[in-house]
Design a protein around this motif. Structure first.
Motif, PDB file in Angstrom:
ATOM      1  N   ASP A 229      14.271   8.676  57.758  1.00 53.76           N
ATOM      2  CA  ASP A 229      15.297   9.608  58.206  1.00 53.76           C
ATOM      3  C   ASP A 229      16.454   9.686  57.219  1.00 53.76           C
ATOM      4  N   ALA A 230      16.755   8.558  56.561  1.00 55.44           N
ATOM      5  CA  ALA A 230      17.914   8.501  55.663  1.00 55.44           C
ATOM      6  C   ALA A 230      17.617   9.089  54.289  1.00 55.44           C
ATOM      7  N   LEU A 231      16.390   8.942  53.819  1.00 56.85           N
ATOM      8  CA  LEU A 231      16.040   9.403  52.472  1.00 56.85           C
ATOM      9  C   LEU A 231      15.815  10.914  52.464  1.00 56.85           C
ATOM     10  N   GLY A 232      16.255  11.561  51.413  1.00 58.96           N
ATOM     11  CA  GLY A 232      16.046  12.995  51.263  1.00 58.96           C
ATOM     12  C   GLY A 232      14.694  13.300  50.645  1.00 58.96           C
ATOM     13  N   GLY A 233      14.376  14.583  50.566  1.00 61.07           N
ATOM     14  CA  GLY A 233      13.093  15.000  50.016  1.00 61.07           C
ATOM     15  C   GLY A 233      12.901  14.590  48.569  1.00 61.07           C
ATOM     16  N   LEU A 234      13.992  14.619  47.779  1.00 60.86           N
ATOM     17  CA  LEU A 234      13.875  14.255  46.367  1.00 60.86           C
ATOM     18  C   LEU A 234      13.488  12.799  46.210  1.00 60.86           C
ATOM     19  N   ARG A 235      14.180  11.908  46.936  1.00 63.62           N
ATOM     20  CA  ARG A 235      13.874  10.490  46.799  1.00 63.62           C
ATOM     21  C   ARG A 235      12.495  10.148  47.378  1.00 63.62           C
ATOM     22  N   LEU A 236      12.105  10.823  48.436  1.00 58.73           N
ATOM     23  CA  LEU A 236      10.764  10.607  48.975  1.00 58.73           C
ATOM     24  C   LEU A 236       9.686  11.051  47.965  1.00 58.73           C
ATOM     25  N   SER A 237       9.968  12.137  47.254  1.00 61.37           N
ATOM     26  CA  SER A 237       9.027  12.610  46.223  1.00 61.37           C
ATOM     27  C   SER A 237       8.916  11.594  45.094  1.00 61.37           C
ATOM     28  N   VAL A 238      10.057  11.039  44.675  1.00 58.32           N
ATOM     29  CA  VAL A 238      10.052  10.040  43.608  1.00 58.32           C
ATOM     30  C   VAL A 238       9.277   8.802  44.042  1.00 58.32           C
ATOM     31  N   ILE A 239       9.492   8.345  45.283  1.00 61.31           N
ATOM     32  CA  ILE A 239       8.777   7.179  45.789  1.00 61.31           C
ATOM     33  C   ILE A 239       7.273   7.444  45.807  1.00 61.31           C
ATOM     34  N   MET A 240       6.876   8.636  46.231  1.00 63.60           N
ATOM     35  CA  MET A 240       5.454   8.990  46.254  1.00 63.60           C
ATOM     36  C   MET A 240       4.848   8.968  44.856  1.00 63.60           C
ATOM     37  N   LEU A 241       5.535   9.597  43.893  1.00 65.35           N
ATOM     38  CA  LEU A 241       5.013   9.649  42.526  1.00 65.35           C
ATOM     39  C   LEU A 241       4.957   8.267  41.896  1.00 65.35           C
ATOM     40  N   GLY A 300       0.594   8.223  63.821  1.00 67.11           N
ATOM     41  CA  GLY A 300       2.001   8.187  64.215  1.00 67.11           C
ATOM     42  C   GLY A 300       2.273   9.023  65.445  1.00 67.11           C
ATOM     43  N   ALA A 301       1.669  10.214  65.517  1.00 71.04           N
ATOM     44  CA  ALA A 301       1.872  11.080  66.672  1.00 71.04           C
ATOM     45  C   ALA A 301       1.295  10.477  67.946  1.00 71.04           C
ATOM     46  N   LEU A 302       0.206   9.698  67.810  1.00 68.76           N
ATOM     47  CA  LEU A 302      -0.409   9.071  68.975  1.00 68.76           C
ATOM     48  C   LEU A 302       0.326   7.813  69.422  1.00 68.76           C
ATOM     49  N   LEU A 303       0.828   7.036  68.470  1.00 69.26           N
ATOM     50  CA  LEU A 303       1.419   5.743  68.806  1.00 69.26           C
ATOM     51  C   LEU A 303       2.899   5.813  69.147  1.00 69.26           C
ATOM     52  N   ILE A 304       3.623   6.676  68.490  1.00 73.22           N
ATOM     53  CA  ILE A 304       5.087   6.689  68.630  1.00 73.22           C
ATOM     54  C   ILE A 304       5.502   7.823  69.560  1.00 73.22           C
ATOM     55  N   ASP A 305       5.992   7.459  70.710  1.00 71.85           N
ATOM     56  CA  ASP A 305       6.453   8.460  71.654  1.00 71.85           C
ATOM     57  C   ASP A 305       7.742   9.105  71.155  1.00 71.85           C
ATOM     58  N   PHE A 319       8.351  17.727  65.071  1.00 71.63           N
ATOM     59  CA  PHE A 319       7.135  17.335  64.346  1.00 71.63           C
ATOM     60  C   PHE A 319       7.435  17.055  62.874  1.00 71.63           C
ATOM     61  N   THR A 320       8.467  17.684  62.337  1.00 75.44           N
ATOM     62  CA  THR A 320       8.862  17.436  60.949  1.00 75.44           C
ATOM     63  C   THR A 320       9.223  15.971  60.724  1.00 75.44           C
ATOM     64  N   ASP A 321       9.810  15.349  61.714  1.00 80.10           N
ATOM     65  CA  ASP A 321      10.164  13.934  61.590  1.00 80.10           C
ATOM     66  C   ASP A 321       8.918  13.064  61.489  1.00 80.10           C
ATOM     67  N   TYR A 322       7.870  13.446  62.188  1.00 76.11           N
ATOM     68  CA  TYR A 322       6.607  12.705  62.079  1.00 76.11           C
ATOM     69  C   TYR A 322       5.997  12.878  60.682  1.00 76.11           C
ATOM     70  N   LEU A 323       6.149  14.076  60.128  1.00 82.27           N
ATOM     71  CA  LEU A 323       5.656  14.304  58.767  1.00 82.27           C
ATOM     72  C   LEU A 323       6.443  13.454  57.766  1.00 82.27           C
ATOM     73  N   THR A 324       7.755  13.385  57.940  1.00 84.33           N
ATOM     74  CA  THR A 324       8.583  12.570  57.049  1.00 84.33           C
ATOM     75  C   THR A 324       8.227  11.100  57.175  1.00 84.33           C
ATOM     76  N   LEU A 325       8.017  10.641  58.418  1.00 84.88           N
ATOM     77  CA  LEU A 325       7.629   9.250  58.630  1.00 84.88           C
ATOM     78  C   LEU A 325       6.287   8.942  57.964  1.00 84.88           C
ATOM     79  N   ALA A 326       5.338   9.865  58.088  1.00 83.27           N
ATOM     80  CA  ALA A 326       4.037   9.670  57.438  1.00 83.27           C
ATOM     81  C   ALA A 326       4.168   9.707  55.924  1.00 83.27           C
ATOM     82  N   TRP A 327       5.082  10.501  55.432  1.00 80.57           N
ATOM     83  CA  TRP A 327       5.295  10.624  53.985  1.00 80.57           C
ATOM     84  C   TRP A 327       5.732   9.291  53.389  1.00 80.57           C
TER      85      TRP A 327
END
Length: 375
Positions: A229-241, A300-305, A319-327
């Motif tokens: 939730d705290a990290l932005g899209g740029l930092r999440l992209s860097v972590i992924m790469l 994540g969608a099944l386990l986390i209410d 649902f976007t938050d679930y995508l971010t969590l999965a990311w």
């Protein structure tokens, strides 16, 4: 066979694949249609016979196309073929340009570099090989076929971004090179195609299982939820790469996939091999990441209410938050998957190295087409 077919002159074309890996797959399918292609495009007054064979597991690298042509010429003479064509996955060059094909009328042979044909190697080889055979027979003035002086030009027209260069050293040699950025890009994509990234993807199954285990554990910790939730899209992209790059580097180092220049492997060829390995592993790990990401979203969608996630994040969620969590979870899990890669079968992982070709189970007998063991 009818009497008219028996009366037609016979020309035997040898088709050799080296190594017996991706080139053998192309050669096997090309053999089935080459005779009809030669009848249609070269001469219908000849009975074409195509012999399929395998070459060395580790084709000669030090001499480039000339070494392959010499070996092929000896094979042609031993098997009494009229002409011979070699299909190889070696990335060849002529004056720093990607070499698509090279013919030698003196030796009555030609070599085709499959990577230089790009992604659609069978289709391009089907278009090129009949013209190469026609050109060889025309250059040696074979009386069984009519003159086909336009065949070399025809081949250059059939393959985009390819042009013909006559050899100054040998009047009977012709080279077909791919120029410009298109040719180089096609060579790289062709190398990845020849390296069969699907095989590398299937070979990393334990890595994917390890990454799923790491992701499942990470989903149970609310710290990961807050980080996502705290990290932005740029930092999440860097972590992924960074995670994907670390995984590719770990696979190369842990399984010794890096090609080093030596007496048999020139520095330029070693660089191309390493680039092919990196691109293949990058593609395989990227597809694995997508599979991991999709699986993590579903879990994540099944386990986390939703109410639990809202309580931790202290705001409404979608649902976007679930995508971010999965990311973020998938990115961190790829590093954990690197540990699982150490459990992979060494032979399976090494198959992702471009310069490595495992010993096949059998060698194709030239006379009856049946496989037999190699001594």
């Amino acid at each position: 066979m009818t009497q008219s077919e028996q009366q037609r002159p016979e020309i035997v074309v040898g088709l050799v694949a080296t190594p017996p890996d991706q080139p053998a797959r192309v050669a096997e399918r090309l053999t089935a249609e080459l005779a009809s292609g030669l009848t249609e495009r070269v001469s219908a007054d000849v009975r074409w016979i195509v012999r399929e064979g395998w070459g060395e597991v580790a084709p000669r690298r030090d001499g480039g196309a000339e070494a392959l042509l010499d070996d092929l010429a000896q094979r042609r003479a031993d098997d009494q073929w009229d002409v011979a064509i070699c299909l190889t996955d070696l990335p060849l060059h002529a004056e720093r340009m990607p070499l698509v094909a090279q013919t030698s009328a003196r030796r009555r042979v030609a070599v085709v570099s499959l990577p230089a044909l790009g992604l659609h190697q069978l289709r391009a080889a089907s278009a090129a090989v009949p013209d190469l055979v026609s050109g060889l027979l025309s250059d040696v003035s074979d009386q069984r076929v009519s003159s086909a002086g336009g065949a070399p030009a025809e081949m250059a027209r059939r393959l985009p971004a390819v042009h013909r260069v006559l050899s100054e050293a040998d009047a009977g040699e012709q080279r077909y090179v791919a120029s410009g950025l298109i040719g180089r890009a096609r060579l790289l994509t062709g190398m990845v195609r020849a390296n069969r990234p699907g095989r590398a993807l299937l070979g990393l199954s334990k890595l994917l299982v390890g990454a799923f285990g790491t992701a499942a554990f990470a989903l149970t910790t609310d710290t990961i939820w807050q980080m996502g939730d705290a990290l932005g899209g740029l930092r999440l992209s860097v972590i992924m790469l960074l995670g994907l790059a670390a995984l590719v580097a770990w696979l190369i180092v842990a399984h010794d996939l890096w090609e080093k220049p030596d007496r048999d492997t020139p520095a330029e060829l070693a660089r191309l091999f390493n680039l092919g390995t990196i691109l293949t592993l990058t593609l395989a790990t990227a597809v694995s990441y997508v599979v991991l990401f999709v699986g993590t979203v579903l879990v994540g969608a099944l386990l986390i209410d939703t109410s639990v996630l809202e309580q931790i994040l202290e705001r409404p969620v979608s649902f976007t938050d679930y995508l971010t969590l999965a990311w973020i979870t998938s990115s961190l899990a790829t590093v954990g998957g690197a540990i699982g890669s150490g459990l992979e079968n060494e032979e399976t992982v090494r198959a992702a190295a471009y310069g490595y070709h495992p010993e096949p189970d059998g060698w194709r007998d030239q006379k009856n087409g049946q496989p037999h063991s190699r001594r």
